[in-house]
Design an enzyme around this catalytic site. Structure first.
Site, PDB file in Angstrom:
ATOM      1  N   SER A 175      33.370 -37.022  31.017  1.00  0.00           N
ATOM      2  CA  SER A 175      33.822 -36.005  31.957  1.00  0.00           C
ATOM      3  C   SER A 175      35.230 -36.332  32.467  1.00  0.00           C
ATOM      4  O   SER A 175      36.169 -36.435  31.682  1.00  0.00           O
ATOM      5  CB  SER A 175      32.806 -35.864  33.095  1.00  0.00           C
ATOM      6  OG  SER A 175      33.040 -34.714  33.862  1.00  0.00           O
ATOM      7  N   ASP A 274      27.131 -27.087  27.924  1.00  0.00           N
ATOM      8  CA  ASP A 274      28.098 -27.709  28.825  1.00  0.00           C
ATOM      9  C   ASP A 274      29.178 -26.683  29.146  1.00  0.00           C
ATOM     10  O   ASP A 274      29.797 -26.135  28.229  1.00  0.00           O
ATOM     11  CB  ASP A 274      28.719 -28.937  28.154  1.00  0.00           C
ATOM     12  CG  ASP A 274      29.599 -29.767  29.072  1.00  0.00           C
ATOM     13  OD1 ASP A 274      30.141 -29.208  30.044  1.00  0.00           O
ATOM     14  OD2 ASP A 274      29.754 -30.965  28.801  1.00  0.00           O
ATOM     15  N   HIS A 304      26.019 -31.002  30.451  1.00  0.00           N
ATOM     16  CA  HIS A 304      27.209 -31.801  30.734  1.00  0.00           C
ATOM     17  C   HIS A 304      26.822 -33.274  30.883  1.00  0.00           C
ATOM     18  O   HIS A 304      25.841 -33.604  31.557  1.00  0.00           O
ATOM     19  CB  HIS A 304      27.873 -31.300  32.011  1.00  0.00           C
ATOM     20  CG  HIS A 304      29.144 -31.999  32.341  1.00  0.00           C
ATOM     21  ND1 HIS A 304      30.228 -32.009  31.483  1.00  0.00           N
ATOM     22  CD2 HIS A 304      29.512 -32.741  33.431  1.00  0.00           C
ATOM     23  CE1 HIS A 304      31.196 -32.718  32.022  1.00  0.00           C
ATOM     24  NE2 HIS A 304      30.801 -33.172  33.195  1.00  0.00           N
TER      25      HIS A 304
END
Length: 329
Positions: A175, A274, A304
């Site tokens: 991320s 995601d 995600h």
């Protein structure tokens, strides 16, 4: 054009995005994540430190961190004070080092929040795993986080061989950590003339802080994060609703816009569920078009940063990323 060599991109299989490809275990996990988040307080209604404390207790979608007894923390000089580094060393011989940069929207997350994955790097690959405790927004907005990651990467490039016997270096994160990993690669290349990393593993990164179509179109569903969350994280990172006066298209902020030539081979991971899926798909195209090697791993139904949730899908994705790194050892 005479002598031109066409750039070949592997075809993206549309079947990967077919909902019928999502296995029952992944469907169950995704439902559980949504239920947990919907039952929790809105994280944007709480002070950031309170959210960090709740996450440390496992109160939310993410599992509580399990600290490794093998891990130790050292401090290195940084641009605004000491930077703590979380280190897990192999049980046997060292074959290299992996610089890990944690996720959390540049606002949450800690260097000790993924000790189990650091141990995997150490035990399965013989890599010294080093996670960076970079400064977090909104208390420390851009460029504090990337400044700390740049300093940590420079330290490893200069000291890794002497301190750990690590000649081969790798970098990666999830991320915001994937974003900061790429920013770090670019800074070392452009500011220091260095390319010390042999490979990168970038998982579910946010590479365009102006927001890609998949982010803009996602909507309200809280499968780990939604459109509003990403907008809020970007605001936090850049210094407020007006983004601190920063242009989100600047390459140091959104590395999707950077010159990506001369970067190491990369393994790019994303799930089809995601909101940031476009970021990885677009980055893969630009990475290869810049003349670099990249592997794209798209996982049906993956939420995600699904790799942080125990399950078969995460195990398969992590094993594939480890196989990628092993080719350079």
């Amino acid at each position: 054009m005479t002598g031109a060599v066409p750039c070949q991109l592997p075809a993206l299989d549309a079947a990967l995005f077919d909902s019928e490809r999502i296995d029952a275990e992944t469907r169950k996990l995704n439902t559980a994540i949504v239920d947990l988040i919907n039952a929790a307080p809105d994280q944007w209604s709480l002070p950031p430190q309170e959210v960090r404390d709740l996450r440390a207790q496992g109160r939310g979608a993410f599992p509580a961190p399990i600290l490794s007894p093998r891990a130790r923390t050292v401090e290195i000089p940084g641009p605004r004070g000491a930077i703590p580094l979380r280190i897990v060393e192999p049980r046997d011989s060292t074959r290299g080092a992996f610089l890990h940069i944690h996720g959390g929207g540049w606002t949450f997350g800690t260097a000790d929040g993924q000790d189990a994955r650091l141990e995997r790097f150490a035990d399965n690959l013989g890599l010294v795993a080093i996670s960076v405790e970079y400064r977090l927004a909104p208390e420390h907005p851009y460029p504090a986080g990337p400044d700390d990651c740049e300093a940590a990467a420079l330290w490893l490039a200069r000291e890794g061989a002497a301190l750990f016997g690590a000649e081969r270096l790798f970098i990666g994160g999830e991320s915001a950590g994937a974003h900061l990993s790429l920013v770090t690669l670019l800074r070392l290349r452009d500011r220091h003339g260095l390319s010390p990393f042999s490979g990168a593993v970038l998982t579910a990164g946010c590479f365009d802080l102006g927001l890609t179509p998949s982010v803009r179109h996602w909507g309200e569903e809280k499968l780990v994060l939604n459109t509003r969350d990403i907008e809020k994280f970007v605001e936090s990172y850049l210094g407020g609703p007006e983004l601190g006066g920063h242009d989100p298209r600047h390459p140091d902020i959104s590395p999707l816009y950077a010159d990506l030539s001369g970067l190491p081979p990369a393994h790019l991971i994303v799930g089809t569920r995601d909101p940031l899926v476009d970021d990885t798909l677009f980055l893969h195209t630009r990475w290869v078009a810049a003349g670099n090697r990249a592997e794209l791993a798209v996982w049906p139904g993956g939420a995600h940063v699904f790799v942080v949730f125990p399950g078969t899908l995460a195990d398969r994705a992590l094993a594939r990323s480890e196989a990628f790194l092993a080719t350079f050892l």
